[in-house]
Design an enzyme around this catalytic site. Structure first.
Site, PDB file in Angstrom:
ATOM      1  N   GLU A 259    -106.596   3.080  -4.137  1.00 26.70           N
ATOM      2  CA  GLU A 259    -106.981   3.719  -2.874  1.00 26.70           C
ATOM      3  C   GLU A 259    -106.536   5.157  -2.878  1.00 26.70           C
ATOM      4  O   GLU A 259    -105.503   5.479  -3.458  1.00 26.70           O
ATOM      5  CB  GLU A 259    -106.284   3.027  -1.700  1.00 26.70           C
ATOM      6  CG  GLU A 259    -106.934   1.748  -1.311  1.00 26.70           C
ATOM      7  CD  GLU A 259    -106.182   1.052  -0.183  1.00 26.70           C
ATOM      8  OE1 GLU A 259    -105.221   1.612   0.364  1.00 26.70           O
ATOM      9  OE2 GLU A 259    -106.583  -0.067   0.125  1.00 26.70           O
TER      10      GLU A 259
ATOM     11  N   LYS B 142    -104.562   8.212  -1.749  1.00 27.34           N
ATOM     12  CA  LYS B 142    -103.292   8.331  -1.032  1.00 27.34           C
ATOM     13  C   LYS B 142    -103.432   9.519  -0.089  1.00 27.34           C
ATOM     14  O   LYS B 142    -103.341  10.675  -0.504  1.00 27.34           O
ATOM     15  CB  LYS B 142    -102.150   8.566  -2.018  1.00 27.34           C
ATOM     16  CG  LYS B 142    -100.799   8.585  -1.345  1.00 27.34           C
ATOM     17  CD  LYS B 142     -99.686   8.662  -2.374  1.00 27.34           C
ATOM     18  CE  LYS B 142     -98.336   8.412  -1.735  1.00 27.34           C
ATOM     19  NZ  LYS B 142     -98.050   9.333  -0.643  1.00 27.34           N
TER      20      LYS B 142
ATOM     21  N   ARG C  54     -98.052   8.268   8.376  1.00 24.54           N
ATOM     22  CA  ARG C  54     -98.280   6.822   8.457  1.00 24.54           C
ATOM     23  C   ARG C  54     -98.237   6.384   9.909  1.00 24.54           C
ATOM     24  O   ARG C  54     -97.295   6.702  10.626  1.00 24.54           O
ATOM     25  CB  ARG C  54     -97.183   6.107   7.674  1.00 24.54           C
ATOM     26  CG  ARG C  54     -97.221   4.595   7.775  1.00 24.54           C
ATOM     27  CD  ARG C  54     -97.679   4.024   6.499  1.00 24.54           C
ATOM     28  NE  ARG C  54     -97.566   2.605   6.386  1.00 24.54           N
ATOM     29  CZ  ARG C  54     -97.021   2.001   5.330  1.00 24.54           C
ATOM     30  NH1 ARG C  54     -96.470   2.702   4.367  1.00 24.54           N
ATOM     31  NH2 ARG C  54     -97.034   0.693   5.245  1.00 24.54           N
TER      32      ARG C  54
ATOM     33  N   GLU D 243    -103.293   6.084   7.835  1.00 22.14           N
ATOM     34  CA  GLU D 243    -102.687   7.404   7.742  1.00 22.14           C
ATOM     35  C   GLU D 243    -103.470   8.338   8.656  1.00 22.14           C
ATOM     36  O   GLU D 243    -104.709   8.338   8.624  1.00 22.14           O
ATOM     37  CB  GLU D 243    -102.806   7.845   6.271  1.00 22.14           C
ATOM     38  CG  GLU D 243    -101.956   8.985   5.884  1.00 22.14           C
ATOM     39  CD  GLU D 243    -100.507   8.629   5.506  1.00 22.14           C
ATOM     40  OE1 GLU D 243    -100.084   7.456   5.624  1.00 22.14           O
ATOM     41  OE2 GLU D 243     -99.794   9.561   5.133  1.00 22.14           O
TER      42      GLU D 243
ATOM     43  N   PHE E 278    -105.859   1.320   6.152  1.00 17.14           N
ATOM     44  CA  PHE E 278    -105.795   0.647   4.855  1.00 17.14           C
ATOM     45  C   PHE E 278    -105.227  -0.763   4.919  1.00 17.14           C
ATOM     46  O   PHE E 278    -105.168  -1.447   3.908  1.00 17.14           O
ATOM     47  CB  PHE E 278    -105.054   1.485   3.817  1.00 17.14           C
ATOM     48  CG  PHE E 278    -103.703   2.003   4.247  1.00 17.14           C
ATOM     49  CD1 PHE E 278    -102.622   1.159   4.369  1.00 17.14           C
ATOM     50  CD2 PHE E 278    -103.536   3.354   4.518  1.00 17.14           C
ATOM     51  CE1 PHE E 278    -101.388   1.634   4.742  1.00 17.14           C
ATOM     52  CE2 PHE E 278    -102.289   3.852   4.896  1.00 17.14           C
ATOM     53  CZ  PHE E 278    -101.212   2.984   5.011  1.00 17.14           C
TER      54      PHE E 278
ATOM     55  N   ARG F 115     -89.978  -2.364  -0.470  1.00 20.26           N
ATOM     56  CA  ARG F 115     -90.590  -1.484  -1.455  1.00 20.26           C
ATOM     57  C   ARG F 115     -90.689  -2.283  -2.740  1.00 20.26           C
ATOM     58  O   ARG F 115     -89.697  -2.782  -3.235  1.00 20.26           O
ATOM     59  CB  ARG F 115     -89.699  -0.253  -1.663  1.00 20.26           C
ATOM     60  CG  ARG F 115     -90.331   0.824  -2.506  1.00 20.26           C
ATOM     61  CD  ARG F 115     -89.358   1.975  -2.733  1.00 20.26           C
ATOM     62  NE  ARG F 115     -89.067   2.769  -1.546  1.00 20.26           N
ATOM     63  CZ  ARG F 115     -89.883   3.682  -1.026  1.00 20.26           C
ATOM     64  NH1 ARG F 115     -91.053   3.915  -1.573  1.00 20.26           N
ATOM     65  NH2 ARG F 115     -89.541   4.352   0.038  1.00 20.26           N
TER      66      ARG F 115
HETATM   67  P1  AMP Z   1     -94.466   7.965  -0.200  1.00 19.48           P
HETATM   68  O1  AMP Z   1     -94.335   8.486   1.202  1.00 19.48           O
HETATM   69  O2  AMP Z   1     -94.660   9.033  -1.232  1.00 19.48           O
HETATM   70  O3  AMP Z   1     -93.427   6.945  -0.533  1.00 19.48           O
HETATM   71  O4  AMP Z   1     -95.838   7.160  -0.262  1.00 19.48           O
HETATM   72  C1  AMP Z   1     -96.110   6.076   0.561  1.00 19.48           C
HETATM   73  C2  AMP Z   1     -96.891   6.540   1.763  1.00 19.48           C
HETATM   74  O5  AMP Z   1     -98.210   6.907   1.403  1.00 19.48           O
HETATM   75  C3  AMP Z   1     -97.122   5.454   2.780  1.00 19.48           C
HETATM   76  O6  AMP Z   1     -96.019   5.249   3.590  1.00 19.48           O
HETATM   77  C4  AMP Z   1     -98.298   5.988   3.555  1.00 19.48           C
HETATM   78  O7  AMP Z   1     -97.819   6.836   4.581  1.00 19.48           O
HETATM   79  C5  AMP Z   1     -99.023   6.870   2.560  1.00 19.48           C
HETATM   80  N1  AMP Z   1    -100.375   6.400   2.216  1.00 19.48           N
HETATM   81  C6  AMP Z   1    -101.464   7.195   2.143  1.00 19.48           C
HETATM   82  N2  AMP Z   1    -102.546   6.511   1.793  1.00 19.48           N
HETATM   83  C7  AMP Z   1    -102.169   5.234   1.636  1.00 19.48           C
HETATM   84  C8  AMP Z   1    -102.861   4.051   1.260  1.00 19.48           C
HETATM   85  N3  AMP Z   1    -104.158   4.042   0.969  1.00 19.48           N
HETATM   86  N4  AMP Z   1    -102.132   2.910   1.219  1.00 19.48           N
HETATM   87  C9  AMP Z   1    -100.804   2.908   1.488  1.00 19.48           C
HETATM   88  N5  AMP Z   1    -100.109   4.002   1.838  1.00 19.48           N
HETATM   89  C10 AMP Z   1    -100.772   5.161   1.909  1.00 19.48           C
END
Ligand code: AMP
Length: 583
Positions: A247, A249, A254, A300, A341, A418
């Site tokens: 998917e 990102k 969030r 998001e 998502f 996680r």
């Molecule tokens: P990180 O903040 O780098 O740990 O990445 C995880 C975050 O990516 C999640 O908490 C979401 O806010 C964001 N995110 C964006 N697109 C997606 C997606 N398709 N599925 C899950 N998380 C996503």
């Protein structure tokens, strides 16, 4: 119960660095607490007055607390400030003033937990013009009756800096030990219903059985599932058993959206704070999507330019966080979409234990897509090359990379954890191009929404000397003020064509094709591989061209340049190469 009893525990907890000792001391505090006071004791130990999703964060400004200490201890503001600089901590400063007071035996009644919690609640609820004064008096009122060490903790709590060194997990362990309940069911209840005060009361009254009542509920945010990271699509597919759902990102905020039984919508952040009021446009769009009542979906929030589908960087959204005034203006300036998502609760049914592909189907069935509400782009694949292409496309469209999701039978929604069921694969550099580009509009898109009647975006090209052609390199929809947009209607009228100009190479369609004639100065964040643009197609990577990411018009029409003087495809290639070297 006396507040002093909690403070005794705080002091002992802070005297040790051993987690087991901290847990044991807190467990002792909880078991000594009468059930009707347990909620308050748990929240105070968390440094708050309510569970996080009810809002009301403590965190008074230092200046106000200085005044409260002055009033509560009978000193001048200057004296308090001076001691604060000496000790570096207002809590300790307050404690020493109160010690002087004790020596003068000016002490009054003893503070109760109820009184302290009650005043704190009044502080967070105070609003309006005289609220600062009221808050100060409420704190001073507590300090009047506080012992020195109580004063230390009242001040730290009210500043939002209790910092006992215990997190929610330690409190969970302490509750488990006080009421003889295993950690696992406690943690599960907490992840689905993050209100430790309520959980504490339930187990104090009914032991482990009390946890049966905690299920996922619309209106109460669930701890978010989080992703691990891996460095390549190959590693990801290996880890997920050969196949994964990839998917985009999205680089936004969030959001967990709850549709309550009465149809109202509530939004919560990843930290479980209620953020409904900051995104009235997202709330309205979600209502329009006609979701089933009793539903929780996750996505998001991203600023997306409606005309181009272009996603803007996250900073644009973050400027809206906490913004109360001028919200309407912010909404038209920065339209925010929610890209969904996942689905956790659908029409009252908990779907967290279904595998991910099933949840995605449920998600697509539980509401419609409308302007402002869409589903995350995704692709189920077992082919690393296809995965890489999807990754490049996601970057070019403005996302941060991809999140790969397991599609196996066990790919449930793991609240608060996680793990490798979700794996992120990110673009790890982000920069601003030092050079601007002079690009040629070769096509245009009609505007929608507030841009109806004018153009919403232009299809921009670089000039390729070898082929003597114009190769597309981005869609440009940002950086135009209203006057320019209006002016452009007439300007482009003169160069409109029936079909694509023979010297234009494009894999994309445009609403209106233009003769390559004008040159515009464009800034961008970086050059990326692109599966849709034709600039340098196949030169660096088979099947891919190059694109400018986050392009924005700088307002300059380069009348001094002919279209053949525009930035050449060779220059775009060398910009890309320079960028790879320096990253
Ligand atoms: P990180 O903040 O780098 O740990 O990445 C995880 C975050 O990516 C999640 O908490 C979401 O806010 C964001 N995110 C964006 N697109 C997606 C997606 N398709 N599925 C899950 N998380 C996503």
């Amino acid at each position: 119960m006396l507040y002093g009893q909690i403070v005794d525990a705080y002091v002992e907890v802070q005297e040790t660095t051993k987690r087991l000792e901290m847990t044991a001391r807190l467990a002792q505090l909880f078991s000594e607490t009468p059930t009707d006071q347990l909620r308050m004791v748990v929240y105070l130990t968390q440094g708050r007055v309510h569970p996080p999703f009810l809002g009301g964060e403590l965190g008074l400004a230092e200046k106000l607390v200085v005044k409260a200490i002055a009033l509560g201890t009978g000193h001048s503001v200057d004296e308090v400030q001076e001691l604060m600089y000496d000790t570096g901590d207002l809590g300790t400063a307050c404690e020493s003033f109160l010690e002087r007071k004790v020596q003068m035996a000016l002490f009054t009644e003893e503070l109760t937990v109820e009184k302290v919690h009650g005043n704190f609640v009044k502080v967070v609820e105070a609003t309006g013009s005289s609220s600062q004064d009221l808050k100060m008096k409420l704190v001073a009122d507590l300090l009047h009756s506080a012992s020195p060490v109580e004063g230390r903790y009242i001040v730290r709590t009210i500043l939002g800096r209790l910092r006992l060194g215990v997190g929610d997990m330690t409190i969970i362990d302490a509750l488990g030990s006080a009421y003889e309940v295993e950690r696992e069911p406690l943690e599960r209840a907490y992840n689905l219903h993050p209100d430790l005060g309520e959980i504490a009361v339930a187990i104090a009254e009914q032991g482990a059985d009390g946890l049966d009542g905690f299920s996922i509920t619309a209106g109460i945010p669930v701890h978010c599932m989080l992703a691990e990271r891996l460095p390549s699509i190959g590693d990801i597919l290996e880890r997920t058993g050969g196949t994964a759902a990839l998917e985009y990102k999205y680089d936004g905020l969030r959001v967990q959206a709850h549709i309550l039984l009465d149809g109202s919508v509530e939004l919560f952040s990843r930290q479980l704070e209620r953020i409904t009021d900051q995104y009235p446009d997202v709330v309205a769009a979600l209502k329009e999507a006609e979701p089933a009542a009793g539903t929780i979906v996750e996505g998001e929030c991203v600023p997306i330019v409606p005309e181009t589908g272009e996603m803007l960087p996250f900073q644009v959204v973050s400027r809206r966080r906490g913004r109360k005034h001028g919200l309407e203006k912010a909404m038209t300036d920065i339209p925010v979409s929610i890209v969904l998502f996942d689905c956790l609760l659908a029409g009252g049914e908990d779907v967290t234990l279904k595998p991910y592909p099933e949840r995605r189907k449920v998600l697509e069935g539980v509401l419609k897509t409308v302007d402002g509400v869409q589903f995350a782009e995704y692709l189920i694949t077992s082919d690393p090359d296809e995965g890489e292409r999807f990754f490049s496309e996601s970057i070019e469209r403005g996302s941060e990379g991809i999140v790969a999701k397991s599609v196996a039978e066990d790919s449930i929604y793991r609240a608060g954890s996680r793990g490798f069921l979700w794996i992120k694969y990110k673009r790890d550099y982000r920069m601003e191009l030092t050079d601007t580009l002079d690009l040629v509009p070769v096509g245009a898109y009609r505007g929608r929404g507030k841009r109806s009647g004018v153009y919403g975006a232009l299809l921009m090209a670089s000039y390729d000397r070898q082929g003597d052609s114009f190769e597309t390199v981005c869609k440009l929809g940002t950086g135009f003020d209203d006057d320019t947009l209006a002016e452009m209607v007439g300007m482009l009228d003169g160069i409109k064509l029936e079909g694509k100009h023979p010297r234009v190479s494009s894999r994309l369609d445009a609403d209106i094709w233009l003769e390559p004639k004008l040159v515009m100065e464009v800034a961008g964040a970086e050059i990326t591989h692109s599966p849709v643009h034709t600039c340098a197609l196949d030169r660096l990577k088979e099947g891919a061209g190059l694109a400018v990411r986050f392009p924005r018009f700088l307002g300059n029409w380069r009348d001094d340049k002919s279209p053949e003087d525009a930035t050449s495809t060779d220059e775009v290639v060398s910009m890309y190469e320079r960028q790879v070297k320096t990253s």
